[in-house]
Design a protein around this motif. Structure first.
Motif, mmCIF file in Angstrom:
data_model
loop_
_atom_site.group_PDB
_atom_site.id
_atom_site.type_symbol
_atom_site.label_atom_id
_atom_site.label_comp_id
_atom_site.label_asym_id
_atom_site.label_seq_id
_atom_site.Cartn_x
_atom_site.Cartn_y
_atom_site.Cartn_z
ATOM 1 N N ASP A 100 0.757 -1.240 -0.085
ATOM 2 C CA ASP A 100 0.056 -0.024 0.141
ATOM 3 C C ASP A 100 0.845 1.332 0.032
ATOM 4 O O ASP A 100 2.059 1.178 0.130
ATOM 5 C CB ASP A 100 -0.984 -0.097 1.190
ATOM 6 N N VAL A 101 0.268 2.420 -0.359
ATOM 7 C CA VAL A 101 0.993 3.641 -0.280
ATOM 8 C C VAL A 101 1.664 4.105 0.790
ATOM 9 O O VAL A 101 2.811 4.438 0.845
ATOM 10 C CB VAL A 101 0.206 4.740 -1.033
ATOM 11 N N GLU A 102 0.748 3.758 1.967
ATOM 12 C CA GLU A 102 1.499 4.416 3.184
ATOM 13 C C GLU A 102 2.908 3.623 3.345
ATOM 14 O O GLU A 102 3.722 4.281 3.935
ATOM 15 C CB GLU A 102 0.262 4.218 4.303
ATOM 16 N N THR A 103 2.753 2.263 3.396
ATOM 17 C CA THR A 103 3.873 1.482 3.665
ATOM 18 C C THR A 103 5.062 1.817 2.436
ATOM 19 O O THR A 103 6.162 1.946 3.196
ATOM 20 C CB THR A 103 3.570 0.007 3.555
ATOM 21 N N ALA A 104 4.642 2.022 1.467
ATOM 22 C CA ALA A 104 5.787 2.579 0.449
ATOM 23 C C ALA A 104 6.265 3.873 1.006
ATOM 24 O O ALA A 104 7.663 3.795 0.878
ATOM 25 C CB ALA A 104 5.111 2.668 -0.751
ATOM 26 N N PHE A 105 5.633 4.617 1.358
ATOM 27 C CA PHE A 105 6.176 5.908 1.794
ATOM 28 C C PHE A 105 7.197 5.923 2.981
ATOM 29 O O PHE A 105 8.206 6.488 2.923
ATOM 30 C CB PHE A 105 4.983 7.171 2.075
#
Length: 124
Positions: A100-105
Motif C-alpha cells: 500500500d501507499v502508506e507502507t511504500a512511503f
C-alpha cells in the motif's frame, strides 16, 4: 565559463582484486571526465559495515574533489529482502511486502535516510 558535458558511467569500485573494497582509482594521469566515470555502484563484496561503507564513500568523494571533479554518484541496489547489499541496515523490508501507499512511503523515507547517512545518493 564553458559548459562541461561528460558521459555518466557507474562502475563497481574494483582494482586488481575483485573483492578489494578500497581499490577504486582512475588511471594515472587521467581524470574522471576523460574516463567518463560519474560514479560507482557499491556491491555486497565492497561493503562490510556501516562505518567501513562511510569511509569508502568519503574516500571516493575526497578523491573526486581533489581532482576538481564534481561529486560522484554513489549507487546501490538496495531493494530490501533478498536484494540487500547492506545487510546491516535497519530497513530491510522486501519490495513484495510493500502492498500500500502508506507502507511504500514509510519504507522509502526510512531506507532513504539510512542510505543518505552512509553517503549513498542513488538507489536502483
Amino acid at each position: 565559463m564553458k559548459p562541461l558535458l561528460f558521459l555518466l558511467l557507474l562502475a563497481p569500485p574494483a582494482g586488481g582484486a575483485p573483492d578489494a573494497p578500497f581499490a577504486y582509482a582512475a588511471p594515472a594521469g587521467c581524470n574522471r571526465r576523460q574516463n567518463a566515470d560519474g560514479g560507482v555502484i557499491l556491491l555486497g563484496k565492497n561493503v562490510e559495515s556501516a562505518e567501513q561503507t562511510k569511509r569508502l564513500i568519503r574516500q571516493l568523494q575526497e578523491n573526486a574533489a581533489q581532482a576538481n571533479d564534481p561529486p560522484l554518484l554513489i549507487g546501490v541496489d538496495q531493494e530490501g529482502g533478498t536484494v540487500s547489499r547492506f545487510l546491516f541496515l535497519r530497513e530491510l523490508t522486501a519490495q513484495r511486502e510493500i502492498t500500500d501507499v502508506e507502507t511504500a512511503f514509510r519504507v522509502g523515507l526510512s531506507r532513504g535516510a539510512e542510505l543518505r547517512d552512509l553517503g549513498v545518493n542513488v538507489d536502483f
